[in-house]
Design a protein around this motif. Structure first.
Motif, PDB file in Angstrom:
ATOM      1  N   VAL A  35      -1.382  -2.900  -5.405  1.00  0.00           N
ATOM      2  CA  VAL A  35      -1.588  -2.873  -6.878  1.00  0.00           C
ATOM      3  C   VAL A  35      -1.113  -1.593  -7.405  1.00  0.00           C
ATOM      4  N   PHE A  58       3.379  -4.608  -5.472  1.00  0.00           N
ATOM      5  CA  PHE A  58       4.465  -4.411  -4.757  1.00  0.00           C
ATOM      6  C   PHE A  58       4.008  -4.763  -3.214  1.00  0.00           C
ATOM      7  N   GLU A  86      -6.545   5.053  -1.473  1.00  0.00           N
ATOM      8  CA  GLU A  86      -6.818   3.731  -2.144  1.00  0.00           C
ATOM      9  C   GLU A  86      -7.682   2.653  -1.008  1.00  0.00           C
ATOM     10  N   LYS A 136       8.342   3.043  -1.171  1.00  0.00           N
ATOM     11  CA  LYS A 136       6.950   2.559  -0.820  1.00  0.00           C
ATOM     12  C   LYS A 136       6.786   2.091   0.624  1.00  0.00           C
TER      13      LYS A 136
HETATM   14 MN    MN Z   1      -0.439   3.168  -4.911  1.00  0.00          MN
END
Ligand code: MN
Length: 233
Positions: A35, A58, A86, A136
């Motif tokens: 998220v 993503f 996270e 990412k």
């Molecule tokens: Mn992140």
């Protein structure tokens, strides 16, 4: 012939799995969803308005995971690599259009992860309207702990989440600051993808993200889950 009995023309890929605390059996990973901008302070530090956006997602790849407090090798092609601590949700049963009030029934457990980010390449991708994978979803971009089950700790909706870099606190917030809660994330995500058992969802990072260099030690902590350590090598 089933795929288990099939012969392959090149060596077949082995699935990725994560340890479950207190159990011999492991959690097989299917997909990793992430998220974006899910804590207001972090959304502001990235230059956006937290009040205006629906959640967006993503993906990283299962084989981007770094397990067992393994090292994080500084990636190629970037000079600005950031940590993002996270909380991670592990999906135990899948579904589509999962209603909000049933969403938590689909959670098997929780883990703590680092959404490592090539911030410079992500920034260029944003500017040019290109996809985020290069920023990412690179090798070793997802260090993560073992999974703690709902049976063991219940559901996590509050409690400290923090990250220290070389012993100095950089990120420090509370899970109750998530803009989109875990049930809301599952409801939204299952309306656009079919969730399945084995999916992981990284739920977004609080403010205070920053760059790492080789030799740095990142230590994430989350109430109910525990700690993750990753050395940048
Ligand atoms: Mn992140």
């Amino acid at each position: 012939m089933s795929s288990l009995e099939a012969e392959f023309v090149i060596p077949a890929i082995q699935g990725v799995s994560v340890a479950v605390r207190g159990k011999a059996a492991r959690f097989p990973v299917r997909r990793i969803y992430c998220v974006g901008r899910n804590y207001a302070e972090h959304t502001r530090e990235m230059g956006h308005d937290p009040d205006r956006e629906l959640p967006f997602f993503f993906q990283k790849n299962p084989d981007n995971l770094v397990l067992d407090n393994g090292d994080f090798p500084y990636p190629s092609a970037s000079n600005n690599v950031h940590f993002e601590v996270e909380m991670v949700v592990a999906i135990g049963t899948g579904g589509t259009d999962i209603p909000l009030e049933k969403a938590l029934n689909h959670v098997y457990g929780y883990a703590l992860g680092l959404d490592m980010t090539r911030r410079d390449l992500q920034g260029e991708a944003k500017k040019t309207g290109r996809p985020w994978e290069i920023g990412k979803a690179f090798e070793h971009s997802a260090p993560m702990t073992d999974i703690v089950t709902v049976e063991q700790i219940g559901h996590l909706s509050s409690g400290e989440i923090s990250l220290k870099l070389n012993g100095e606190t950089k990120q420090n917030s509370d899970l109750n600051q998530l803009i989109w809660s875990v049930p809301e994330i599952i409801a939204h995500l299952s309306a656009i993808f079919e969730l399945k058992a084995g999916d992981l969802i990284m739920t977004g990072t609080p403010a205070g993200v920053g760059a790492v260099k080789r030799g740095d030690v990142m230590e994430g902590h989350c109430a109910g889950i525990g700690s993750i350590t990753a050395k940048v090598v």
